[in-house]
Design an enzyme around this catalytic site. Structure first.
Site, PDB file in Angstrom:
ATOM      1  N   LYS A  13      17.184  24.827 -30.052  1.00  0.00           N
ATOM      2  CA  LYS A  13      16.777  26.142 -29.345  1.00  0.00           C
ATOM      3  C   LYS A  13      15.136  25.933 -29.237  1.00  0.00           C
ATOM      4  O   LYS A  13      14.786  26.163 -28.325  1.00  0.00           O
ATOM      5  CB  LYS A  13      16.815  27.336 -30.325  1.00  0.00           C
ATOM      6  CG  LYS A  13      18.231  27.846 -30.432  1.00  0.00           C
ATOM      7  CD  LYS A  13      18.332  29.095 -31.129  1.00  0.00           C
ATOM      8  CE  LYS A  13      17.830  29.432 -32.409  1.00  0.00           C
ATOM      9  NZ  LYS A  13      18.639  28.648 -33.217  1.00  0.00           N
ATOM     10  N   ARG A  88      18.948  38.419 -35.029  1.00  0.00           N
ATOM     11  CA  ARG A  88      19.749  37.752 -35.661  1.00  0.00           C
ATOM     12  C   ARG A  88      20.749  38.359 -36.515  1.00  0.00           C
ATOM     13  O   ARG A  88      21.532  38.053 -37.097  1.00  0.00           O
ATOM     14  CB  ARG A  88      18.869  37.050 -36.794  1.00  0.00           C
ATOM     15  CG  ARG A  88      17.962  35.971 -36.804  1.00  0.00           C
ATOM     16  CD  ARG A  88      18.672  34.672 -37.148  1.00  0.00           C
ATOM     17  NE  ARG A  88      17.953  33.486 -37.841  1.00  0.00           N
ATOM     18  CZ  ARG A  88      16.975  33.000 -37.709  1.00  0.00           C
ATOM     19  NH1 ARG A  88      16.297  33.314 -36.385  1.00  0.00           N
ATOM     20  NH2 ARG A  88      16.340  31.954 -38.371  1.00  0.00           N
ATOM     21  N   ARG A 127      16.075  14.675 -38.082  1.00  0.00           N
ATOM     22  CA  ARG A 127      14.684  15.380 -37.889  1.00  0.00           C
ATOM     23  C   ARG A 127      13.626  15.286 -38.974  1.00  0.00           C
ATOM     24  O   ARG A 127      12.473  14.982 -38.873  1.00  0.00           O
ATOM     25  CB  ARG A 127      14.913  16.574 -37.776  1.00  0.00           C
ATOM     26  CG  ARG A 127      14.064  17.483 -36.604  1.00  0.00           C
ATOM     27  CD  ARG A 127      14.720  18.927 -36.166  1.00  0.00           C
ATOM     28  NE  ARG A 127      14.814  19.744 -37.369  1.00  0.00           N
ATOM     29  CZ  ARG A 127      15.606  20.671 -37.395  1.00  0.00           C
ATOM     30  NH1 ARG A 127      16.473  21.046 -36.291  1.00  0.00           N
ATOM     31  NH2 ARG A 127      15.689  21.901 -38.181  1.00  0.00           N
ATOM     32  N   ARG A 139       9.285  21.275 -42.792  1.00  0.00           N
ATOM     33  CA  ARG A 139       9.597  22.803 -43.245  1.00  0.00           C
ATOM     34  C   ARG A 139      10.192  22.848 -44.506  1.00  0.00           C
ATOM     35  O   ARG A 139      11.131  22.158 -44.711  1.00  0.00           O
ATOM     36  CB  ARG A 139      10.516  23.581 -42.127  1.00  0.00           C
ATOM     37  CG  ARG A 139       9.683  24.112 -41.088  1.00  0.00           C
ATOM     38  CD  ARG A 139      10.397  24.608 -39.885  1.00  0.00           C
ATOM     39  NE  ARG A 139      11.264  25.512 -40.409  1.00  0.00           N
ATOM     40  CZ  ARG A 139      12.100  26.270 -39.674  1.00  0.00           C
ATOM     41  NH1 ARG A 139      11.960  26.069 -38.201  1.00  0.00           N
ATOM     42  NH2 ARG A 139      13.159  27.014 -39.859  1.00  0.00           N
ATOM     43  N   ARG A 150      21.448  28.354 -44.506  1.00  0.00           N
ATOM     44  CA  ARG A 150      20.981  29.004 -43.220  1.00  0.00           C
ATOM     45  C   ARG A 150      22.155  28.846 -42.105  1.00  0.00           C
ATOM     46  O   ARG A 150      22.488  30.024 -41.584  1.00  0.00           O
ATOM     47  CB  ARG A 150      19.739  28.339 -42.517  1.00  0.00           C
ATOM     48  CG  ARG A 150      18.514  28.685 -43.258  1.00  0.00           C
ATOM     49  CD  ARG A 150      17.232  27.654 -43.122  1.00  0.00           C
ATOM     50  NE  ARG A 150      17.045  27.440 -41.562  1.00  0.00           N
ATOM     51  CZ  ARG A 150      16.387  26.566 -40.995  1.00  0.00           C
ATOM     52  NH1 ARG A 150      16.244  25.475 -41.849  1.00  0.00           N
ATOM     53  NH2 ARG A 150      16.181  26.270 -39.853  1.00  0.00           N
TER      54      ARG A 150
HETATM   55  P1  AMP Z   1      13.675  29.916 -37.752  1.00  0.00           P
HETATM   56  O1  AMP Z   1      12.526  29.317 -37.407  1.00  0.00           O
HETATM   57  O2  AMP Z   1      14.151  30.830 -36.466  1.00  0.00           O
HETATM   58  O3  AMP Z   1      14.885  28.924 -38.273  1.00  0.00           O
HETATM   59  O4  AMP Z   1      13.636  31.080 -38.949  1.00  0.00           O
HETATM   60  C1  AMP Z   1      13.299  30.804 -40.025  1.00  0.00           C
HETATM   61  C2  AMP Z   1      13.563  31.916 -41.043  1.00  0.00           C
HETATM   62  O5  AMP Z   1      12.728  32.907 -40.731  1.00  0.00           O
HETATM   63  C3  AMP Z   1      14.750  32.211 -41.177  1.00  0.00           C
HETATM   64  O6  AMP Z   1      15.661  31.357 -41.871  1.00  0.00           O
HETATM   65  C4  AMP Z   1      14.602  33.464 -41.828  1.00  0.00           C
HETATM   66  O7  AMP Z   1      14.529  33.694 -42.947  1.00  0.00           O
HETATM   67  C5  AMP Z   1      13.359  34.123 -40.972  1.00  0.00           C
HETATM   68  N1  AMP Z   1      13.628  34.652 -39.559  1.00  0.00           N
HETATM   69  C6  AMP Z   1      13.342  34.298 -38.362  1.00  0.00           C
HETATM   70  N2  AMP Z   1      13.849  34.959 -37.634  1.00  0.00           N
HETATM   71  C7  AMP Z   1      14.350  36.150 -38.315  1.00  0.00           C
HETATM   72  C8  AMP Z   1      15.057  37.399 -37.689  1.00  0.00           C
HETATM   73  N3  AMP Z   1      15.241  37.752 -36.577  1.00  0.00           N
HETATM   74  N4  AMP Z   1      15.618  37.974 -38.497  1.00  0.00           N
HETATM   75  C9  AMP Z   1      15.506  38.052 -40.108  1.00  0.00           C
HETATM   76  N5  AMP Z   1      14.880  36.425 -40.476  1.00  0.00           N
HETATM   77  C10 AMP Z   1      14.302  35.896 -39.689  1.00  0.00           C
END
Ligand code: AMP
Length: 196
Positions: A13, A88, A127, A139, A150
């Protein structure tokens, strides 16, 4: 044009978002980036969410919805924006619909990047290796155990958005298993179909 990006962690993404930003001139709103920014800046929200992010669980719907609602007020969002990592949960999707309706706007298209689940853990390993070779930080939630967590959270809490947006006739599935350029071309074709 308001675009939502759906797809499990590691589907690409972020990579494809960069392409859309460049081609269509709309900003990418990544809630993950915004939350990590809050953690790095040590804000009250950042302090609240750090442990949750590190565990691979989701931050509360109210916290992320408030961040998005404030962000989309900014002038650069007037022509549209790309939501990457939000909504999400179905509750977040309903909050998004409600906040956009107040502004007489709506989600135009939801692009779902479809990938083989088994390929994702391999992609993660690559990665991590590439980041380490470059000397870049990895990360904290990109270790194999949290990544699998996740993926599980995606299946349980985020995948229900697929029927949610199907019902609104907004969902477009894109094969995310091809090369980066092939995937970009397919996304562009879907966006061009609805672009006004
Ligand atoms: P990402 O960078 O999108 O993979 O997000 C990393 C982490 O941030 C996720 O595993 C969640 O803990 C938190 N997070 C990001 N976006 C959301 C969302 N829309 N709702 C809830 N938690 C989020």
């Amino acid at each position: 044009m308001i675009v939502v990006f759906l797809g499990p962690p590691g589907a690409g993404k972020g990579t494809q978002a960069a392409f859309i930003v460049e081609k269509y001139g709309i900003p990418q709103l990544s809630t993950g980036d915004m939350l990590r920014g809050a953690v790095a800046a040590g804000t009250p929200v950042g302090k609240k969410v750090k442990a949750i992010i590190d565990s691979g669980e989701l931050v509360s719907d109210e916290i992320v919805a408030a961040i998005v609602e404030e962000r989309i007020e900014a002038e650069d969002c007037a022509p549209g924006f790309l939501l990457d990592g939000f909504p999400r949960t179905v509750a977040q999707a309903e909050m998004l619909d409600a906040m956009l309706e107040k502004k007489e706007r709506q989600v135009d298209i939801v692009v779902e990047l479809r990938v083989d689940q088994e390929a994702l853990v391999d992609r993660l390993r690559n990665r991590i290796r590439e980041a380490e070779e470059r000397g870049d930080p990895v990360r904290e939630d990109d270790n194999e155990e949290t990544f699998k967590k996740r993926l599980g959270v995606y299946g349980e809490q985020t995948a229900p958005l697929i029927p949610y947006y199907e019902k609104q006739s907004k969902l477009k599935g894109v094969d995310g298993m091809g090369g980066i350029e092939a995937v970009s071309a397919e996304i562009a074709a879907r966006l061009d179909e609805i672009k006004r």
